[in-house]
Enzyme design. Structure first.
Site: not given
Length: 299
Positions: A111, A246, A273
């Site tokens: 991320s 996600d 995610h």
């Protein structure tokens, strides 16, 4: 994982503060051509706890290094909002490599950690053998449009609450948030303990400072962050991973894959995610195969 697995934990001094780190596995394995994996967690303001499932890679003989970026987890928490910037975290990463003598590494970013990893690679540091971008972003500018598309697929009552209310302890908000999280963040219910630990040790203030509009009407640095024009400058072998479900960066994996010259792409069908936590065994196998292939190309 073996109970005899060597583990080292400690602190590294950085700008008058302390950054906590953990090394799992034997760093001397690099003498045999197997180099360690240095990990960058998400957020900013999240912690290494969200990456703990990756420690399973030590079963292959490879060492892994975690650290909590300053401001969260086990690291110090400076009470100075003015210091938080991409440049600050880049300098911290440089300090980590220098102090731990990590001359040759594979670099993993999840991320926000992937955003940091790309910014770092673009400085052309020596000794970065490969780059792994897990559910990462090419552009903060695209976030609102992506979130809107995800929300449009939610049940009406969930969508209305999340679209119109800010964070709240009210039961209806928490229920709506739980629906989103268990469908589009990590598809486990209840959430695994390591992620609960990550949330408890997160520093929301760092995240807000770098992502959201500020009181003066400006945008957080990451809202306008956009690396798309420079993706072609990333010349290390790169693995882009993502989950089909996600809800945080649902379309940006393909931008990264298409933009980075030496990129490979792996999409995990039962993940959101946190693919490394949702399909851990498969993820570790894919990851280790990629890292091994990179190492073999250097022999």
């Amino acid at each position: 994982m073996s109970s005899t697995l060597p583990v080292q934990e400690g602190f590294i001094p950085f700008r008058g503060y302390r950054t906590w780190y953990r090394i799992a596995g034997d760093l001397s394995a690099n003498k045999k051509g197997m180099f360690p994996l240095l990990t960058l967690h998400g957020g900013p303001g999240a912690t290494h706890y969200g990456l703990i499932p990756l420690e399973k890679i030590t079963e292959t003989g490879r060492a892994i290094i975690f650290y909590d970026q300053l401001g969260c987890g086990n690291s110090d928490r400076p009470d100075d909002a003015s210091i938080w910037s991409v440049k600050f975290f880049l300098d911290e990463l440089i300090a980590i490599r220098r102090e731990l003598e990590l001359d040759q590494i594979h670099l993993f970013g999840h991320s926000w950690g992937g955003m940091l990893a790309m910014a770092y690679v673009l400085t052309q540091p020596s000794g970065v053998l490969s780059l792994v971008l897990a559910s990462s972003l090419a552009s903060g500018i695209l976030i609102d449009a992506e979130r809107k598309r995800v929300y449009e697929r939610l049940p009406l009552e969930v969508r209305e609450i999340l679209s119109t209310q800010g964070w709240s302890e009210k039961p209806e908000y928490q229920q709506a948030r739980k629906y989103f999280d268990t469908h589009h963040v990590i598809r486990h219910e209840p959430w695994p303990d390591f992620l609960d630990q990550a949330n408890k040790r997160m520093n929301v203030e760092v995240n807000v400072n770098m992502w959201r509009p500020n009181k003066e009407g400006g945008q957080g640095e990451l809202r306008t962050w956009d690396i798309r024009p420079r993706l072609r400058e990333i010349h290390v072998p790169t693995l882009v991973t993502s989950g089909v479900h996600d809800g945080m960066s649902p379309t940006q994996d393909d931008i990264l894959f298409q933009g980075i010259p030496q990129a490979k792409h792996m999409v995990f069908q039962d993940s959101a995610h946190f693919a490394h936590a949702e399909e851990t065994d498969t993820y570790i196998a894919v990851l280790n195969e990629f890292l091994t292939q990179v190492e073999q190309s250097y022999q």
